[in-house]
Design an enzyme around this catalytic site. Structure first.
Site, PDB file in Angstrom:
ATOM      1  N   SER A 147       0.836  -1.202   0.000  1.00  0.00           N
ATOM      2  CA  SER A 147       0.000   0.000   0.000  1.00  0.00           C
ATOM      3  C   SER A 147       0.874   1.256   0.000  1.00  0.00           C
ATOM      4  O   SER A 147       1.650   1.460  -0.919  1.00  0.00           O
ATOM      5  CB  SER A 147      -0.955  -0.049   1.201  1.00  0.00           C
ATOM      6  OG  SER A 147      -1.947   0.939   1.115  1.00  0.00           O
ATOM      7  N   MET A 148       0.782   2.103   1.035  1.00  0.00           N
ATOM      8  CA  MET A 148       1.657   3.276   1.074  1.00  0.00           C
ATOM      9  C   MET A 148       3.118   2.866   1.168  1.00  0.00           C
ATOM     10  O   MET A 148       3.994   3.595   0.708  1.00  0.00           O
ATOM     11  CB  MET A 148       1.280   4.194   2.224  1.00  0.00           C
ATOM     12  CG  MET A 148       0.054   5.032   1.922  1.00  0.00           C
ATOM     13  SD  MET A 148      -0.046   6.469   2.986  1.00  0.00           S
ATOM     14  CE  MET A 148      -1.589   7.180   2.400  1.00  0.00           C
ATOM     15  N   ASP A 193      -9.053  -4.632  -5.869  1.00  0.00           N
ATOM     16  CA  ASP A 193      -8.574  -3.568  -4.982  1.00  0.00           C
ATOM     17  C   ASP A 193      -9.470  -2.332  -5.115  1.00  0.00           C
ATOM     18  O   ASP A 193      -9.551  -1.729  -6.181  1.00  0.00           O
ATOM     19  CB  ASP A 193      -7.135  -3.210  -5.342  1.00  0.00           C
ATOM     20  CG  ASP A 193      -6.444  -2.358  -4.279  1.00  0.00           C
ATOM     21  OD1 ASP A 193      -7.141  -1.666  -3.521  1.00  0.00           O
ATOM     22  OD2 ASP A 193      -5.199  -2.401  -4.222  1.00  0.00           O
ATOM     23  N   HIS A 225      -7.051  -5.363  -1.849  1.00  0.00           N
ATOM     24  CA  HIS A 225      -5.949  -4.502  -1.440  1.00  0.00           C
ATOM     25  C   HIS A 225      -5.131  -5.138  -0.321  1.00  0.00           C
ATOM     26  O   HIS A 225      -3.925  -4.919  -0.213  1.00  0.00           O
ATOM     27  CB  HIS A 225      -6.511  -3.150  -0.985  1.00  0.00           C
ATOM     28  CG  HIS A 225      -5.456  -2.157  -0.606  1.00  0.00           C
ATOM     29  ND1 HIS A 225      -4.623  -1.566  -1.532  1.00  0.00           N
ATOM     30  CD2 HIS A 225      -5.098  -1.651   0.613  1.00  0.00           C
ATOM     31  CE1 HIS A 225      -3.792  -0.739  -0.916  1.00  0.00           C
ATOM     32  NE2 HIS A 225      -4.061  -0.764   0.387  1.00  0.00           N
TER      33      HIS A 225
END
Length: 278
Positions: A147-148, A193, A225
Protein backbone atom coordinates in the site's frame (compact mmCIF):
# COMPACT_ATOMS: atom_id res chain seq x y z
CA UNK A 1 23.49 -40.47 0.55
CA UNK A 2 27.19 -39.65 0.34
CA UNK A 3 27.18 -39.73 -3.45
CA UNK A 4 24.10 -37.48 -3.62
CA UNK A 5 25.73 -34.99 -1.27
CA UNK A 6 28.89 -34.97 -3.38
CA UNK A 7 26.93 -34.29 -6.57
CA UNK A 8 25.04 -31.42 -4.92
CA UNK A 9 28.23 -29.86 -3.60
CA UNK A 10 29.95 -30.12 -6.97
CA UNK A 11 27.03 -28.60 -8.89
CA UNK A 12 26.76 -25.81 -6.33
CA UNK A 13 30.47 -25.04 -6.70
CA UNK A 14 30.16 -24.96 -10.47
CA UNK A 15 27.26 -22.52 -10.23
CA UNK A 16 29.16 -20.36 -7.77
CA UNK A 17 32.10 -20.20 -10.16
CA UNK A 18 29.84 -18.83 -12.90
CA UNK A 19 27.92 -16.47 -10.62
CA UNK A 20 29.32 -15.87 -7.13
CA UNK A 21 25.94 -14.52 -5.97
CA UNK A 22 23.95 -17.69 -6.61
CA UNK A 23 22.56 -19.05 -3.37
CA UNK A 24 20.75 -22.32 -2.75
CA UNK A 25 20.07 -25.39 -4.88
CA UNK A 26 18.63 -25.52 -8.39
CA UNK A 27 15.18 -23.91 -8.17
CA UNK A 28 11.95 -25.65 -9.15
CA UNK A 29 8.32 -24.56 -9.20
CA UNK A 30 7.87 -26.52 -5.99
CA UNK A 31 10.81 -24.82 -4.29
CA UNK A 32 9.69 -21.28 -5.04
CA UNK A 33 6.08 -22.03 -4.09
CA UNK A 34 7.04 -23.76 -0.84
CA UNK A 35 6.26 -22.02 2.48
CA UNK A 36 9.95 -22.36 3.35
CA UNK A 37 13.05 -22.58 1.23
CA UNK A 38 16.44 -24.25 1.59
CA UNK A 39 17.80 -22.18 4.49
CA UNK A 40 17.04 -22.39 8.18
CA UNK A 41 16.15 -18.89 9.40
CA UNK A 42 17.00 -16.92 12.51
CA UNK A 43 15.60 -13.54 13.49
CA UNK A 44 16.55 -10.57 15.62
CA UNK A 45 14.34 -7.75 16.88
CA UNK A 46 15.47 -4.17 16.36
CA UNK A 47 13.87 -1.80 18.92
CA UNK A 48 12.79 1.62 17.74
CA UNK A 49 14.85 3.30 20.48
CA UNK A 50 18.04 1.89 18.97
CA UNK A 51 17.63 3.37 15.49
CA UNK A 52 17.04 6.68 13.74
CA UNK A 53 15.08 7.41 10.58
CA UNK A 54 12.56 4.56 10.91
CA UNK A 55 10.65 2.72 13.60
CA UNK A 56 12.68 -0.44 14.18
CA UNK A 57 11.62 -3.87 13.01
CA UNK A 58 12.67 -7.50 12.70
CA UNK A 59 15.59 -8.91 10.71
CA UNK A 60 15.23 -12.43 9.31
CA UNK A 61 18.36 -14.09 7.96
CA UNK A 62 19.76 -17.47 6.91
CA UNK A 63 21.28 -19.08 10.01
CA UNK A 64 24.21 -20.64 8.16
CA UNK A 65 27.19 -18.58 7.05
CA UNK A 66 28.55 -21.35 4.82
CA UNK A 67 27.44 -19.66 1.59
CA UNK A 68 28.95 -16.28 2.38
CA UNK A 69 27.04 -13.02 2.26
CA UNK A 70 23.48 -12.51 1.04
CA UNK A 71 21.53 -9.82 -0.73
CA UNK A 72 19.00 -7.98 1.40
CA UNK A 73 15.55 -6.42 1.15
CA UNK A 74 13.70 -3.99 3.42
CA UNK A 75 9.88 -4.17 3.52
CA UNK A 76 7.47 -1.45 4.68
CA UNK A 77 3.88 -1.92 5.87
CA UNK A 78 0.98 0.19 4.66
CA UNK A 79 -1.17 3.01 6.03
CA UNK A 80 -2.11 2.54 9.72
CA UNK A 81 -0.30 -0.82 9.73
CA UNK A 82 2.73 -2.20 11.55
CA UNK A 83 5.35 -4.73 10.55
CA UNK A 84 3.09 -7.56 11.72
CA UNK A 85 1.01 -7.00 8.56
CA UNK A 86 3.91 -8.00 6.31
CA UNK A 87 5.83 -10.25 8.72
CA UNK A 88 5.00 -13.44 6.78
CA UNK A 89 7.36 -12.28 4.04
CA UNK A 90 10.33 -12.21 6.45
CA UNK A 91 10.98 -15.92 7.01
CA UNK A 92 9.57 -16.89 3.64
CA UNK A 93 12.05 -14.78 1.69
CA UNK A 94 14.94 -15.29 4.11
CA UNK A 95 14.63 -19.06 3.77
CA UNK A 96 15.29 -18.63 0.04
CA UNK A 97 18.61 -16.89 0.70
CA UNK A 98 18.09 -13.23 1.61
CA UNK A 99 18.45 -11.05 4.67
CA UNK A 100 15.00 -9.49 5.13
CA UNK A 101 14.15 -6.46 7.28
CA UNK A 102 10.43 -5.95 7.95
CA UNK A 103 10.15 -2.50 9.46
CA UNK A 104 7.83 -0.38 11.54
CA UNK A 105 7.49 3.22 10.39
CA UNK A 106 7.89 6.35 12.49
CA UNK A 107 4.11 6.69 12.61
CA UNK A 108 1.41 4.49 11.14
CA UNK A 109 0.16 7.39 8.99
CA UNK A 110 3.42 8.23 7.22
CA UNK A 111 3.00 8.99 3.53
CA UNK A 112 4.86 7.23 0.67
CA UNK A 113 7.72 9.73 0.43
CA UNK A 114 8.46 9.30 4.12
CA UNK A 115 8.16 5.53 3.87
CA UNK A 116 10.65 5.57 1.01
CA UNK A 117 13.14 7.49 3.16
CA UNK A 118 12.55 5.06 6.01
CA UNK A 119 13.18 2.03 3.79
CA UNK A 120 16.54 3.52 2.83
CA UNK A 121 17.34 4.34 6.46
CA UNK A 122 16.54 0.73 7.35
CA UNK A 123 18.86 -0.58 4.62
CA UNK A 124 21.62 1.73 5.87
CA UNK A 125 21.14 0.45 9.41
CA UNK A 126 21.09 -3.14 8.18
CA UNK A 127 24.34 -2.83 6.25
CA UNK A 128 26.25 -0.51 8.59
CA UNK A 129 25.12 -1.01 12.19
CA UNK A 130 23.04 -4.16 12.59
CA UNK A 131 24.32 -7.28 14.31
CA UNK A 132 24.03 -9.17 11.01
CA UNK A 133 25.77 -6.60 8.81
CA UNK A 134 28.61 -9.06 8.14
CA UNK A 135 26.11 -11.39 6.45
CA UNK A 136 24.88 -8.73 4.01
CA UNK A 137 26.34 -7.72 0.66
CA UNK A 138 25.69 -3.98 0.70
CA UNK A 139 25.93 -3.79 -3.10
CA UNK A 140 22.89 -6.05 -3.57
CA UNK A 141 19.82 -4.49 -1.99
CA UNK A 142 16.11 -4.19 -2.74
CA UNK A 143 12.89 -2.75 -1.34
CA UNK A 144 9.31 -3.92 -1.02
CA UNK A 145 6.20 -2.52 0.59
CA UNK A 146 2.45 -2.80 0.89
CA UNK A 147 0.00 0.00 0.00
CA UNK A 148 1.66 3.28 1.07
CA UNK A 149 4.73 1.17 1.75
CA UNK A 150 4.48 0.03 -1.86
CA UNK A 151 4.36 3.63 -2.95
CA UNK A 152 7.32 4.13 -0.64
CA UNK A 153 9.28 1.39 -2.41
CA UNK A 154 8.93 3.38 -5.65
CA UNK A 155 10.10 6.52 -3.84
CA UNK A 156 13.10 4.64 -2.45
CA UNK A 157 14.06 3.35 -5.89
CA UNK A 158 13.74 6.86 -7.30
CA UNK A 159 16.01 8.26 -4.58
CA UNK A 160 18.57 5.47 -4.79
CA UNK A 161 18.94 4.19 -8.37
CA UNK A 162 21.58 1.69 -7.28
CA UNK A 163 18.95 -0.56 -5.71
CA UNK A 164 18.71 -3.89 -7.53
CA UNK A 165 14.98 -4.58 -7.15
CA UNK A 166 11.71 -2.94 -6.11
CA UNK A 167 8.36 -4.66 -5.53
CA UNK A 168 5.34 -2.49 -4.66
CA UNK A 169 2.49 -4.68 -3.42
CA UNK A 170 -0.95 -3.13 -4.16
CA UNK A 171 0.92 0.16 -3.98
CA UNK A 172 -0.63 3.58 -3.31
CA UNK A 173 0.91 6.88 -4.33
CA UNK A 174 -0.43 10.21 -5.57
CA UNK A 175 2.51 10.30 -8.00
CA UNK A 176 1.43 8.07 -10.90
CA UNK A 177 4.47 8.41 -13.17
CA UNK A 178 7.90 6.94 -12.59
CA UNK A 179 10.02 7.50 -15.71
CA UNK A 180 13.08 8.20 -13.51
CA UNK A 181 13.33 4.68 -12.12
CA UNK A 182 16.41 2.64 -13.00
CA UNK A 183 15.69 -0.24 -10.62
CA UNK A 184 14.12 -3.45 -11.99
CA UNK A 185 10.55 -3.23 -10.72
CA UNK A 186 7.79 -5.80 -10.27
CA UNK A 187 4.44 -4.02 -9.75
CA UNK A 188 1.85 -6.22 -8.02
CA UNK A 189 -1.82 -5.21 -8.17
CA UNK A 190 -5.09 -6.89 -7.22
CA UNK A 191 -8.15 -7.12 -9.46
CA UNK A 192 -10.52 -6.45 -6.55
CA UNK A 193 -8.57 -3.57 -4.98
CA UNK A 194 -10.96 -0.74 -4.02
CA UNK A 195 -8.41 1.19 -1.92
CA UNK A 196 -5.74 1.56 -4.60
CA UNK A 197 -7.53 0.40 -7.76
CA UNK A 198 -5.14 -0.92 -10.39
CA UNK A 199 -6.59 1.49 -12.97
CA UNK A 200 -5.40 4.49 -10.97
CA UNK A 201 -2.35 3.06 -9.21
CA UNK A 202 -0.54 -0.14 -10.20
CA UNK A 203 -1.26 0.05 -13.94
CA UNK A 204 -0.16 3.69 -14.35
CA UNK A 205 2.90 2.98 -12.19
CA UNK A 206 3.90 0.13 -14.48
CA UNK A 207 3.07 1.87 -17.76
CA UNK A 208 5.12 4.94 -16.79
CA UNK A 209 8.31 2.96 -16.14
CA UNK A 210 10.94 3.33 -18.87
CA UNK A 211 10.50 0.94 -21.76
CA UNK A 212 14.15 -0.09 -21.49
CA UNK A 213 13.79 -1.06 -17.82
CA UNK A 214 13.41 -4.64 -16.68
CA UNK A 215 9.85 -4.46 -15.38
CA UNK A 216 6.74 -6.56 -14.88
CA UNK A 217 3.12 -6.13 -13.84
CA UNK A 218 1.41 -8.94 -11.94
CA UNK A 219 -2.32 -8.50 -11.30
CA UNK A 220 -3.63 -11.01 -8.78
CA UNK A 221 -6.92 -12.73 -9.56
CA UNK A 222 -9.65 -12.81 -6.92
CA UNK A 223 -7.60 -10.58 -4.64
CA UNK A 224 -8.08 -7.40 -2.61
CA UNK A 225 -5.95 -4.50 -1.44
CA UNK A 226 -5.15 -6.49 1.70
CA UNK A 227 -4.17 -9.77 0.05
CA UNK A 228 -0.44 -9.03 0.65
CA UNK A 229 -1.10 -9.00 4.41
CA UNK A 230 -1.42 -12.78 4.62
CA UNK A 231 0.70 -15.59 3.27
CA UNK A 232 0.18 -15.81 -0.49
CA UNK A 233 1.90 -18.33 -2.75
CA UNK A 234 1.62 -16.26 -5.94
CA UNK A 235 3.10 -13.15 -4.33
CA UNK A 236 5.89 -15.22 -2.80
CA UNK A 237 6.64 -17.16 -5.99
CA UNK A 238 7.14 -14.11 -8.17
CA UNK A 239 8.77 -12.01 -5.46
CA UNK A 240 11.36 -14.73 -4.85
CA UNK A 241 11.98 -15.06 -8.58
CA UNK A 242 12.28 -11.29 -9.08
CA UNK A 243 14.62 -10.79 -6.11
CA UNK A 244 16.77 -13.77 -7.10
CA UNK A 245 16.95 -12.65 -10.70
CA UNK A 246 17.91 -9.05 -10.01
CA UNK A 247 19.51 -8.90 -6.55
CA UNK A 248 21.47 -12.12 -7.03
CA UNK A 249 21.69 -11.93 -10.83
CA UNK A 250 20.66 -15.58 -10.69
CA UNK A 251 19.51 -16.40 -14.20
CA UNK A 252 18.25 -19.80 -13.02
CA UNK A 253 15.09 -17.91 -11.99
CA UNK A 254 14.55 -16.31 -15.39
CA UNK A 255 12.44 -19.26 -16.48
CA UNK A 256 9.78 -18.44 -13.88
CA UNK A 257 9.46 -14.89 -15.29
CA UNK A 258 9.96 -15.50 -19.03
CA UNK A 259 8.03 -16.43 -21.08
CA UNK A 260 5.45 -14.26 -19.33
CA UNK A 261 3.18 -16.21 -16.96
CA UNK A 262 -0.27 -16.82 -18.38
CA UNK A 263 -3.60 -15.91 -16.73
CA UNK A 264 -4.76 -18.54 -14.26
CA UNK A 265 -6.90 -19.02 -11.18
CA UNK A 266 -4.46 -16.76 -9.28
CA UNK A 267 -3.19 -14.45 -12.05
CA UNK A 268 -5.59 -12.01 -13.71
CA UNK A 269 -2.90 -10.57 -15.96
CA UNK A 270 0.88 -10.47 -16.30
CA UNK A 271 2.82 -8.02 -18.44
CA UNK A 272 6.55 -7.52 -18.81
CA UNK A 273 9.55 -7.28 -21.06
CA UNK A 274 11.30 -10.55 -21.86
CA UNK A 275 13.99 -11.65 -21.95
CA UNK A 276 15.41 -9.51 -19.16
CA UNK A 277 18.57 -7.62 -19.93
CA UNK A 278 20.30 -6.87 -16.59
Amino acid sequence: MAVGGLVTAQSGSAGAAENPYERGPEPTVSSIEAPRGHYAVSETRVPSLGVTGFGGGTIYYPTSTADGTFGAVAISPGFTATQSSISWLGPRLASQGFVVFTIDTLTTVDQPDSRGEQLLAALDYLTQRSTVRGRVDSSRLGVMGHSMGGGGSLEAAKSRPGLQAAIPLTGWNLDKTWPELRTPTLVVGADGDTVAPVSSHSEPFYESLPGSLDKAYLELNGASHFTPNTSNTTIAKYSVSWLKRFIDNDVRYERFLCPLPRPSTTIEEYRGNCPHTS
